[in-house]
Motif scaffolding. Sequence first.
Motif, PDB file in Angstrom:
ATOM      1  N   GLU A 153     -11.589  -4.276  -9.786  1.00  0.00           N
ATOM      2  CA  GLU A 153     -12.712  -5.213 -11.578  1.00  0.00           C
ATOM      3  C   GLU A 153     -13.718  -6.011 -10.903  1.00  0.00           C
ATOM      4  O   GLU A 153     -14.474  -5.607 -11.724  1.00  0.00           O
ATOM      5  N   LYS A 154     -13.300  -6.050  -9.908  1.00  0.00           N
ATOM      6  CA  LYS A 154     -14.758  -6.439  -8.854  1.00  0.00           C
ATOM      7  C   LYS A 154     -15.325  -5.971  -8.092  1.00  0.00           C
ATOM      8  O   LYS A 154     -14.527  -5.252  -7.169  1.00  0.00           O
ATOM      9  N   LEU A 155     -16.885  -6.547  -7.261  1.00  0.00           N
ATOM     10  CA  LEU A 155     -16.945  -5.815  -6.383  1.00  0.00           C
ATOM     11  C   LEU A 155     -15.879  -6.080  -5.331  1.00  0.00           C
ATOM     12  O   LEU A 155     -15.311  -7.725  -5.001  1.00  0.00           O
ATOM     13  N   MET A 156     -16.232  -6.021  -3.797  1.00  0.00           N
ATOM     14  CA  MET A 156     -15.932  -5.728  -3.114  1.00  0.00           C
ATOM     15  C   MET A 156     -15.682  -6.990  -2.426  1.00  0.00           C
ATOM     16  O   MET A 156     -16.795  -7.757  -2.247  1.00  0.00           O
ATOM     17  N   TYR A 157     -14.832  -7.972  -2.155  1.00  0.00           N
ATOM     18  CA  TYR A 157     -14.214  -9.897  -1.396  1.00  0.00           C
ATOM     19  C   TYR A 157     -13.426  -9.404  -0.980  1.00  0.00           C
ATOM     20  O   TYR A 157     -12.505  -8.260  -0.674  1.00  0.00           O
ATOM     21  N   PRO A 158     -13.294 -10.677   0.726  1.00  0.00           N
ATOM     22  CA  PRO A 158     -12.166 -10.994   1.478  1.00  0.00           C
ATOM     23  C   PRO A 158     -11.194 -11.347   0.489  1.00  0.00           C
ATOM     24  O   PRO A 158     -11.312 -12.380  -0.008  1.00  0.00           O
ATOM     25  N   GLY A 159      -9.670 -11.109   0.857  1.00  0.00           N
ATOM     26  CA  GLY A 159      -8.905 -10.924   0.230  1.00  0.00           C
ATOM     27  C   GLY A 159      -8.503 -10.131  -1.395  1.00  0.00           C
ATOM     28  O   GLY A 159      -7.257 -10.312  -1.505  1.00  0.00           O
ATOM     29  N   GLN A 160      -9.515  -8.873  -0.907  1.00  0.00           N
ATOM     30  CA  GLN A 160      -8.882  -8.403  -2.410  1.00  0.00           C
ATOM     31  C   GLN A 160      -8.428  -7.039  -2.229  1.00  0.00           C
ATOM     32  O   GLN A 160      -8.289  -6.729  -1.339  1.00  0.00           O
ATOM     33  N   ILE A 161      -7.047  -7.193  -2.983  1.00  0.00           N
ATOM     34  CA  ILE A 161      -6.338  -6.199  -2.912  1.00  0.00           C
ATOM     35  C   ILE A 161      -6.050  -5.356  -4.114  1.00  0.00           C
ATOM     36  O   ILE A 161      -6.421  -5.763  -5.219  1.00  0.00           O
ATOM     37  N   ILE A 162      -6.351  -3.448  -3.796  1.00  0.00           N
ATOM     38  CA  ILE A 162      -6.376  -2.898  -3.896  1.00  0.00           C
ATOM     39  C   ILE A 162      -4.809  -2.456  -3.751  1.00  0.00           C
ATOM     40  O   ILE A 162      -4.767  -1.993  -3.114  1.00  0.00           O
ATOM     41  N   GLN A 163      -4.738  -1.613  -5.045  1.00  0.00           N
ATOM     42  CA  GLN A 163      -3.470  -0.076  -5.222  1.00  0.00           C
ATOM     43  C   GLN A 163      -3.999   0.225  -5.801  1.00  0.00           C
ATOM     44  O   GLN A 163      -4.461   1.444  -6.919  1.00  0.00           O
ATOM     45  N   TYR A 164      -3.407   1.968  -5.165  1.00  0.00           N
ATOM     46  CA  TYR A 164      -3.939   3.213  -5.439  1.00  0.00           C
ATOM     47  C   TYR A 164      -2.769   4.063  -5.465  1.00  0.00           C
ATOM     48  O   TYR A 164      -1.410   3.625  -4.970  1.00  0.00           O
ATOM     49  N   ILE A 165      -2.858   5.453  -6.270  1.00  0.00           N
ATOM     50  CA  ILE A 165      -1.192   6.342  -5.914  1.00  0.00           C
ATOM     51  C   ILE A 165      -2.681   7.305  -5.474  1.00  0.00           C
ATOM     52  O   ILE A 165      -3.239   8.222  -5.368  1.00  0.00           O
ATOM     53  N   VAL A 166      -1.669   8.285  -4.062  1.00  0.00           N
ATOM     54  CA  VAL A 166      -2.292   9.149  -3.721  1.00  0.00           C
ATOM     55  C   VAL A 166      -1.022  10.521  -2.835  1.00  0.00           C
ATOM     56  O   VAL A 166      -0.355  10.026  -3.493  1.00  0.00           O
ATOM     57  N   THR A 167      -1.906  11.284  -3.186  1.00  0.00           N
ATOM     58  CA  THR A 167      -0.769  12.799  -3.281  1.00  0.00           C
ATOM     59  C   THR A 167      -1.069  13.427  -1.518  1.00  0.00           C
ATOM     60  O   THR A 167      -1.849  14.609  -2.221  1.00  0.00           O
ATOM     61  N   PRO A 168      -1.002  12.980  -0.691  1.00  0.00           N
ATOM     62  CA  PRO A 168      -1.377  13.261   0.323  1.00  0.00           C
ATOM     63  C   PRO A 168      -0.582  14.664   1.258  1.00  0.00           C
ATOM     64  O   PRO A 168      -1.178  15.326   1.761  1.00  0.00           O
ATOM     65  N   VAL A 169       0.310  14.950   1.252  1.00  0.00           N
ATOM     66  CA  VAL A 169       1.202  15.902   1.436  1.00  0.00           C
ATOM     67  C   VAL A 169       2.453  16.436   0.511  1.00  0.00           C
ATOM     68  O   VAL A 169       2.741  15.324   0.175  1.00  0.00           O
ATOM     69  N   MET A 170       1.722  17.626   0.035  1.00  0.00           N
ATOM     70  CA  MET A 170       2.832  17.985  -0.544  1.00  0.00           C
ATOM     71  C   MET A 170       2.987  17.286  -1.868  1.00  0.00           C
ATOM     72  O   MET A 170       4.084  18.160  -2.618  1.00  0.00           O
ATOM     73  N   GLY A 171       1.968  17.599  -2.347  1.00  0.00           N
ATOM     74  CA  GLY A 171       2.021  17.059  -4.152  1.00  0.00           C
ATOM     75  C   GLY A 171       2.912  15.333  -4.547  1.00  0.00           C
ATOM     76  O   GLY A 171       2.970  15.406  -5.377  1.00  0.00           O
ATOM     77  N   ILE A 172       3.237  14.807  -2.769  1.00  0.00           N
ATOM     78  CA  ILE A 172       4.443  14.159  -3.419  1.00  0.00           C
ATOM     79  C   ILE A 172       3.015  11.865  -3.620  1.00  0.00           C
ATOM     80  O   ILE A 172       3.032  11.827  -2.677  1.00  0.00           O
ATOM     81  N   PRO A 173       3.991  11.730  -4.585  1.00  0.00           N
ATOM     82  CA  PRO A 173       3.000  10.317  -4.835  1.00  0.00           C
ATOM     83  C   PRO A 173       3.166   9.642  -3.906  1.00  0.00           C
ATOM     84  O   PRO A 173       4.395   9.326  -3.631  1.00  0.00           O
ATOM     85  N   THR A 174       2.287   8.850  -3.659  1.00  0.00           N
ATOM     86  CA  THR A 174       2.186   7.568  -2.129  1.00  0.00           C
ATOM     87  C   THR A 174       2.377   6.691  -3.234  1.00  0.00           C
ATOM     88  O   THR A 174       0.517   6.329  -3.448  1.00  0.00           O
ATOM     89  N   LYS A 175       2.251   5.329  -3.087  1.00  0.00           N
ATOM     90  CA  LYS A 175       1.891   4.070  -3.307  1.00  0.00           C
ATOM     91  C   LYS A 175       1.234   3.087  -1.876  1.00  0.00           C
ATOM     92  O   LYS A 175       1.556   3.537  -0.910  1.00  0.00           O
ATOM     93  N   TRP A 176       0.012   3.227  -2.347  1.00  0.00           N
ATOM     94  CA  TRP A 176      -1.204   2.265  -1.185  1.00  0.00           C
ATOM     95  C   TRP A 176      -1.166   1.653  -1.746  1.00  0.00           C
ATOM     96  O   TRP A 176      -2.037   1.221  -2.370  1.00  0.00           O
ATOM     97  N   VAL A 177      -1.629   0.250  -0.765  1.00  0.00           N
ATOM     98  CA  VAL A 177      -2.384  -0.955  -1.248  1.00  0.00           C
ATOM     99  C   VAL A 177      -2.958  -1.788   0.177  1.00  0.00           C
ATOM    100  O   VAL A 177      -2.331  -1.606   1.128  1.00  0.00           O
ATOM    101  N   THR A 178      -3.857  -1.981  -0.285  1.00  0.00           N
ATOM    102  CA  THR A 178      -5.134  -2.134   0.821  1.00  0.00           C
ATOM    103  C   THR A 178      -6.116  -3.930   0.419  1.00  0.00           C
ATOM    104  O   THR A 178      -5.854  -4.164  -1.009  1.00  0.00           O
ATOM    105  N   GLU A 179      -5.973  -4.652   1.731  1.00  0.00           N
ATOM    106  CA  GLU A 179      -6.525  -5.711   2.169  1.00  0.00           C
ATOM    107  C   GLU A 179      -8.035  -5.738   2.407  1.00  0.00           C
ATOM    108  O   GLU A 179      -8.410  -4.778   3.117  1.00  0.00           O
TER     109      GLU A 179
END
Length: 155
Positions: A46-72
Amino acid sequence: MKIYRLHTKQNLPISIEEAWSFLSNPTNLKKITPDYMGFNILSGNEKLMYPGQIIQYIVTPVMGIPTKWVTEITHVEDKKYFVDEQRFGPYSLWHHKHFLNEIPGGVEMEDIIDYKIPMGIIGQMVHPIIVKPKLNEIFEYRRKKLIELFGEYKN
């Protein structure tokens, strides 16, 4: 414990301001990620990048298996660098440094990723067969997509 490193550099014919504006906007990550990865931001863009920002994704890197990925986003220095670290996801460790440097006629982007695969010796055996080639493929896609978006650097 084996920690791997992926190190890439790419030059683009754009200003540091344009590069920073694009790369520091989390929403743009989808534009430079292969469609088959099923990349979808759930929250945190929702905001431009800042320290402490938590971003949550869904990715399907292998065999179409959805994986949740959370980065700070742990470190940000305007128009110079930022660091994202996985807090939850497919790796035991993911520490990604993004650097921008002005060069004649453009900008140099440098990525340094230190990562660890889970599952001990099994993960180490799978790394050269699946993980390393997949990461190289993703970053090669990104390289080509950035050229498509911003043009090819010529010096």
